[in-house]
Design a protein around this motif. Structure first.
Motif, PDB file in Angstrom:
ATOM      1  N   GLN A   1      -9.105 -34.974  -6.189  1.00  0.00           N
ATOM      2  CA  GLN A   1      -8.637 -33.893  -5.443  1.00  0.00           C
ATOM      3  C   GLN A   1     -10.306 -33.586  -5.246  1.00  0.00           C
ATOM      4  N   THR A   2     -11.429 -33.705  -5.897  1.00  0.00           N
ATOM      5  CA  THR A   2     -12.527 -33.087  -5.666  1.00  0.00           C
ATOM      6  C   THR A   2     -13.757 -35.174  -6.800  1.00  0.00           C
ATOM      7  N   ASP A   3     -14.716 -34.294  -6.416  1.00  0.00           N
ATOM      8  CA  ASP A   3     -15.572 -35.308  -6.528  1.00  0.00           C
ATOM      9  C   ASP A   3     -15.808 -34.781  -8.541  1.00  0.00           C
ATOM     10  N   LEU A   4     -15.226 -33.103  -8.673  1.00  0.00           N
ATOM     11  CA  LEU A   4     -16.158 -32.557  -9.977  1.00  0.00           C
ATOM     12  C   LEU A   4     -14.327 -33.331 -11.304  1.00  0.00           C
ATOM     13  N   ILE A   5     -16.052 -34.047 -12.314  1.00  0.00           N
ATOM     14  CA  ILE A   5     -15.031 -33.936 -13.925  1.00  0.00           C
ATOM     15  C   ILE A   5     -15.013 -33.479 -14.851  1.00  0.00           C
ATOM     16  N   LEU A   6     -14.277 -32.242 -15.572  1.00  0.00           N
ATOM     17  CA  LEU A   6     -15.148 -32.323 -16.838  1.00  0.00           C
ATOM     18  C   LEU A   6     -14.725 -32.446 -18.317  1.00  0.00           C
ATOM     19  N   ALA A   7     -16.113 -33.371 -19.071  1.00  0.00           N
ATOM     20  CA  ALA A   7     -15.973 -34.297 -19.512  1.00  0.00           C
ATOM     21  C   ALA A   7     -14.854 -33.960 -21.196  1.00  0.00           C
ATOM     22  N   ASP A   8     -14.483 -34.660 -21.321  1.00  0.00           N
ATOM     23  CA  ASP A   8     -13.710 -34.467 -23.016  1.00  0.00           C
ATOM     24  C   ASP A   8     -12.632 -33.630 -22.697  1.00  0.00           C
ATOM     25  N   SER A   9     -11.507 -33.369 -22.006  1.00  0.00           N
ATOM     26  CA  SER A   9     -10.527 -32.475 -22.189  1.00  0.00           C
ATOM     27  C   SER A   9      -9.565 -31.941 -22.503  1.00  0.00           C
ATOM     28  N   GLY A  10      -9.493 -33.366 -22.895  1.00  0.00           N
ATOM     29  CA  GLY A  10      -7.868 -32.813 -23.666  1.00  0.00           C
ATOM     30  C   GLY A  10      -7.401 -34.293 -23.887  1.00  0.00           C
ATOM     31  N   TRP A  11      -5.425 -35.218 -24.215  1.00  0.00           N
ATOM     32  CA  TRP A  11      -5.187 -36.204 -24.158  1.00  0.00           C
ATOM     33  C   TRP A  11      -4.739 -36.403 -23.539  1.00  0.00           C
ATOM     34  N   HIS A  12      -3.915 -37.904 -23.546  1.00  0.00           N
ATOM     35  CA  HIS A  12      -3.204 -38.814 -22.431  1.00  0.00           C
ATOM     36  C   HIS A  12      -2.761 -39.206 -23.377  1.00  0.00           C
ATOM     37  N   CYS A  13      -1.197 -39.402 -23.538  1.00  0.00           N
ATOM     38  CA  CYS A  13      -0.942 -39.812 -24.346  1.00  0.00           C
ATOM     39  C   CYS A  13       0.232 -41.058 -23.526  1.00  0.00           C
ATOM     40  N   SER A  14       0.347 -41.821 -22.793  1.00  0.00           N
ATOM     41  CA  SER A  14       1.309 -42.685 -22.579  1.00  0.00           C
ATOM     42  C   SER A  14       2.298 -43.432 -23.292  1.00  0.00           C
ATOM     43  N   PHE A  15       3.586 -43.673 -22.668  1.00  0.00           N
ATOM     44  CA  PHE A  15       4.124 -44.382 -23.417  1.00  0.00           C
ATOM     45  C   PHE A  15       4.076 -43.698 -24.784  1.00  0.00           C
ATOM     46  N   CYS A  16       4.838 -42.284 -25.564  1.00  0.00           N
ATOM     47  CA  CYS A  16       4.176 -41.724 -26.567  1.00  0.00           C
ATOM     48  C   CYS A  16       6.247 -41.500 -26.546  1.00  0.00           C
ATOM     49  N   PHE A  17       6.815 -42.295 -27.185  1.00  0.00           N
ATOM     50  CA  PHE A  17       8.182 -41.955 -27.079  1.00  0.00           C
ATOM     51  C   PHE A  17       8.809 -42.498 -28.853  1.00  0.00           C
ATOM     52  N   ARG A  18       9.190 -41.360 -29.076  1.00  0.00           N
ATOM     53  CA  ARG A  18      10.194 -41.052 -30.014  1.00  0.00           C
ATOM     54  C   ARG A  18      10.709 -42.895 -30.447  1.00  0.00           C
ATOM     55  N   THR A  19      12.021 -42.569 -29.615  1.00  0.00           N
ATOM     56  CA  THR A  19      12.958 -44.298 -29.432  1.00  0.00           C
ATOM     57  C   THR A  19      12.564 -45.153 -28.620  1.00  0.00           C
ATOM     58  N   LEU A  20      12.599 -46.217 -28.715  1.00  0.00           N
ATOM     59  CA  LEU A  20      13.121 -48.086 -27.719  1.00  0.00           C
ATOM     60  C   LEU A  20      13.303 -47.483 -26.497  1.00  0.00           C
ATOM     61  N   GLN A  21      15.292 -46.392 -26.609  1.00  0.00           N
ATOM     62  CA  GLN A  21      16.073 -45.917 -24.997  1.00  0.00           C
ATOM     63  C   GLN A  21      15.156 -45.355 -24.450  1.00  0.00           C
ATOM     64  N   GLU A  22      13.851 -44.883 -25.003  1.00  0.00           N
ATOM     65  CA  GLU A  22      12.905 -43.950 -24.036  1.00  0.00           C
ATOM     66  C   GLU A  22      12.078 -44.656 -23.483  1.00  0.00           C
ATOM     67  N   PHE A  23      11.757 -45.823 -24.293  1.00  0.00           N
ATOM     68  CA  PHE A  23      10.801 -46.480 -23.414  1.00  0.00           C
ATOM     69  C   PHE A  23      11.825 -47.625 -22.335  1.00  0.00           C
ATOM     70  N   VAL A  24      12.938 -48.175 -22.698  1.00  0.00           N
ATOM     71  CA  VAL A  24      13.609 -48.522 -21.286  1.00  0.00           C
ATOM     72  C   VAL A  24      13.914 -47.963 -20.306  1.00  0.00           C
ATOM     73  N   PHE A  25      14.176 -46.741 -19.999  1.00  0.00           N
ATOM     74  CA  PHE A  25      13.993 -45.726 -19.119  1.00  0.00           C
ATOM     75  C   PHE A  25      12.540 -45.364 -18.720  1.00  0.00           C
ATOM     76  N   LYS A  26      11.893 -44.856 -19.425  1.00  0.00           N
ATOM     77  CA  LYS A  26      10.629 -45.504 -18.286  1.00  0.00           C
ATOM     78  C   LYS A  26      10.047 -45.962 -17.780  1.00  0.00           C
ATOM     79  N   MET A  27      11.014 -47.616 -18.241  1.00  0.00           N
ATOM     80  CA  MET A  27       9.606 -49.007 -17.340  1.00  0.00           C
ATOM     81  C   MET A  27      10.402 -49.075 -16.730  1.00  0.00           C
TER      82      MET A  27
END
Ligand SMILES: *[C@@H]1O[C@H](CO)[C@@H](O)[C@H](O)[C@H]1NC(C)=O
Ligand SMILES: *[C@@H]1O[C@H](CO)[C@@H](O)[C@H](O)[C@H]1NC(C)=O
Length: 370
Positions: free
Chosen positions: A261-287
């Motif tokens: 949406q713009t060229d500006l990005i603020l460095a080091d602003s937090g966390w992005h945890c992809s596929f951070c699921f507790r159960t294998l069933q949740e992995f399959v659902f997301k996939m």
């Protein structure tokens, strides 16, 4: 005396050398071509990802805003370091997410941001982006979020069920939900000048980032957030490539989006945890449910034992190569993500509840089936 150097005369063509070379080339072609064809048919996506630096150009680079923060430095000093000024009172902050099934990450997110947020706006569809009916995971576990109850604005998006094998673009269903989000935000009472966070559930701005943006005047009206990217848990840090989350100073023209949406990005602003699921069933659902379900090329991709092994090794669930635009970066990123033993600079709500969320911390890669 004039000498004649016979060697200076043009040499006759040495045909005897050429023939064996031609044969060799022919034999190599005979071996290489069929192998390549078999390879491309079986691993087409991999081959094309490997050759990405040849056919794709990297997106326009962002203009990175340096980000200053240390514990106990005053808000006035922090605003000043960014070229901004301290406000007399903080802006209201609305956190808007389109929810799929990330209940654990949602709890970490909301506990982390609770003190700074005016309303947690959450839209949940009853179908997946791929058009499959889906349980209302948030509504079902709402009691778990009692700690934030008075700030929650929740609605259900009536999704369309698509026939199996339908060719409708999953990204289209996704965009319908973004339109619905604009209405929900207005109903939540957002008004001009408020801070609006647009991100996926698993893209969590750090509290000090939110505080900075709500307390400073002069913040750009739209700003991408550079987030540290993790895969499966905070044990597997990938890089700082996550850029889709944005923060807006709301205006009546603001529209919910999750793209550049713009060229500006603020460095080091937090966390992005992809596929951070507790159960294998949740992995399959997301996939199978999310916008890249076409990456599930073989049925055994969804085997619990295969997924479990991949999680502990830090490998790729879809057996794909990294999306990189230069051979140097591609080769650097190929292979497993090395496990990290650091649980420093993670969300406080995670460290505070380490026992409950131990699957997200170093040494916690083993998952329950369901
Ligand atoms: C931070 O500030 C608080 C309150 O002003 C003070 O009690 C604490 O010792 C400070 N911590 C550090 C690390 O300076
Ligand atoms: C989704 O919700 C809408 C509205 O409540 C309903 O009409 C529809 O049948 C639901 N779809 C599914 C798949 O549950």
């Amino acid at each position: 005396m004039l000498m004649v150097y016979p060697r200076m005369a043009p040499r006759p063509l040495r045909l005897s050398f050429r023939r064996p070379r031609l044969q060799l080339v022919f034999i190599i072609l005979l071996i290489v071509v069929p192998i390549s064809i078999i390879g491309i048919v079986n691993h087409g996506q991999k081959v094309s990802y490997f050759l990405r630096p040849l056919w794709d150009r990297s997106p326009e680079p962002f203009q990175k805003l340096p980000h200053y923060y240390a514990e106990n430095v005053s808000m006035g000093q922090l605003c000043m370091l960014h070229g901004w000024s301290l406000r007399s009172e903080p802006r209201r902050v609305f956190d808007a997410i389109i929810f799929s099934n990330e209940v654990d990450i949602l709890e970490i997110r909301w506990r982390e941001l609770l003190p700074y947020i005016t309303k947690f706006v959450i839209l949940e569809a009853n179908t997946t982006f791929t058009g499959i009916p889906k349980p209302l995971y948030f509504a079902k576990s709402r009691r778990r979020f009692a700690f934030a109850e008075e700030k929650i604005v929740h609605d259900v998006f009536p999704g369309r069920v698509l026939p199996y094998g339908s060719h409708e673009d999953p990204f289209e269903l996704e965009s319908d939900q973004r339109v619905a989000m604009n209405g929900l935000l207005r109903r939540a009472g957002i008004s001009a000048g408020d801070v609006l966070i647009m991100s996926d559930t698993d893209e969590i701005p750090s509290p000090h980032t939110v505080k900075l943006l709500q307390w400073c005047d002069g913040v750009p009206p739209v700003l991408h957030l550079e987030l540290k990217h993790y895969l499966y848990s905070f044990e597997f840090p990938v890089d700082y490539s996550s850029w889709r989350a944005t923060v807006h100073i709301y205006s009546p023209w603001t529209r919910y989006r999750h793209s550049r949406q713009t060229d500006l990005i603020l460095a080091d602003s937090g966390w992005h945890c992809s596929f951070c699921f507790r159960t294998l069933q949740e992995f399959v659902f997301k996939m199978t449910a999310y916008s890249h379900a076409d990456r599930v090329k073989r049925k055994d991709f969804l085997d619990y034992s295969r997924i479990q092994k991949i999680i502990c090794r830090g490998d790729d669930l879809f057996d794909m190569l990294p999306e990189e635009y230069s051979f140097k970066e591609l080769i650097k990123k190929m292979g497993s993500i090395p496990a990290s033993a650091s649980a420093v600079h993670l969300p406080a709500s995670l460290v505070e509840n380490a026992e409950k969320f131990k699957f997200l911390l170093p040494g916690g890669c083993n998952r329950a089936a369901e």
